[in-house]
Design an enzyme around this catalytic site. Sequence first.
Site, PDB file in Angstrom:
ATOM      1  N   ASP A   1      43.799  24.165  43.095  1.00  0.00           N
ATOM      2  CA  ASP A   1      42.896  23.018  42.944  1.00  0.00           C
ATOM      3  C   ASP A   1      41.984  23.171  41.727  1.00  0.00           C
ATOM      4  OD1 ASP A   1      41.413  25.116  44.019  1.00  0.00           O
ATOM      5  OD2 ASP A   1      41.101  24.171  45.942  1.00  0.00           O
TER       6      ASP A   1
ATOM      7  N   ASN B   1      34.683  25.181  57.133  1.00  0.00           N
ATOM      8  CA  ASN B   1      35.057  24.034  57.974  1.00  0.00           C
ATOM      9  C   ASN B   1      36.573  23.978  58.197  1.00  0.00           C
ATOM     10  OD1 ASN B   1      36.042  23.203  55.523  1.00  0.00           O
ATOM     11  ND2 ASN B   1      34.849  21.321  55.386  1.00  0.00           N
TER      12      ASN B   1
ATOM     13  N   HIS C   1      38.977  24.191  55.819  1.00  0.00           N
ATOM     14  CA  HIS C   1      39.822  23.621  54.754  1.00  0.00           C
ATOM     15  C   HIS C   1      40.650  24.706  54.078  1.00  0.00           C
ATOM     16  CE1 HIS C   1      36.364  24.021  51.565  1.00  0.00           C
ATOM     17  NE2 HIS C   1      37.277  24.911  51.269  1.00  0.00           N
TER      18      HIS C   1
ATOM     19  N   GLU D   1      40.193  18.855  53.007  1.00  0.00           N
ATOM     20  CA  GLU D   1      39.083  18.851  53.959  1.00  0.00           C
ATOM     21  C   GLU D   1      39.560  18.376  55.336  1.00  0.00           C
ATOM     22  OE1 GLU D   1      36.522  20.342  53.079  1.00  0.00           O
ATOM     23  OE2 GLU D   1      35.399  19.450  51.422  1.00  0.00           O
TER      24      GLU D   1
END
Length: 264
Positions: free
Chosen positions: A67, A136, A138, A143
């Site tokens: 990314d 979280n 990801h 996400e």
Amino acid sequence: MKVIVARDEAQACSFAAHFVVRRIQLKPDLVLGCATGRTMVRLYRDLVVRHRNGDCSFARVTTFNLDEYAGLPEDHPASYHSYMRAQFFDHVDLAPARTHLPDGNASDVVASAEAYEADIRAHGGIDLQLLGIGRNGHVAFNEPGSSLCSRTRVKRLTEDTIRANAPEFGGDDRVPRYVMTMGIGTIQEARFLLLLASGPSKAAAVAAMAEGPVSSRCPASILQMHQHAFVVVDREAAASLREEYDTVEQVLADPYEEYFWEGH
Ligand code: GLP
């Protein structure tokens, strides 16, 4: 998914580096999927040391990163282009032309994302994809709520991820809101996955990933559906796991160890 518990972050990174080197020894022209984030810094440092010791060459390796932030100049100190050069590329014998990152500044983001996928395919697919995990759940920048078969595309970051990554930018308001990220479907096509997690802030995400339901609420949980996914965690990141898993020592002493390295 095979979970392996290390006694601390140093052992987790050292074992992960050993894993990467072993795969390069088995396939010198490995296509390596690279990840970024604070967790990976120590892994790259270990790989650089092993390279300097003569354990492995990256001369025939090709890399594809997961990314990059959108709209951030490539030479910005917090860009993943800068990160990869500083932590890894500048310290090993990897030809710059063999390194690939998503283009966060593409004018046509759809064409650019499709071209990135096509480039991965043209190189025969990713052999080994390194992964971190967000607190979280990801992976890359997929996400919670991301499609579990998504491909490379632009995504908007959650507030939690913006806060988690703010230290690299010197404040929440300076973190780009958008990113270009490989999709979960892209990641799942890699032949081997190696996810590394350390520290207490990852314990809940690691438990949801390994022992929770497979769900887009925890995108990393899709690793349960991958045939050759290895998850290396230190004791702090493993603290909320309920099942019993192998330790690094147990894996290294396993009489069937050669099958492990072949991915069986
Ligand atoms: C970042 C990256 C991920 C990384 C994760 C964890 O936002 N996009 O690829 O794995 O979040 O980062 P860290 O290791 O800094 O906790």
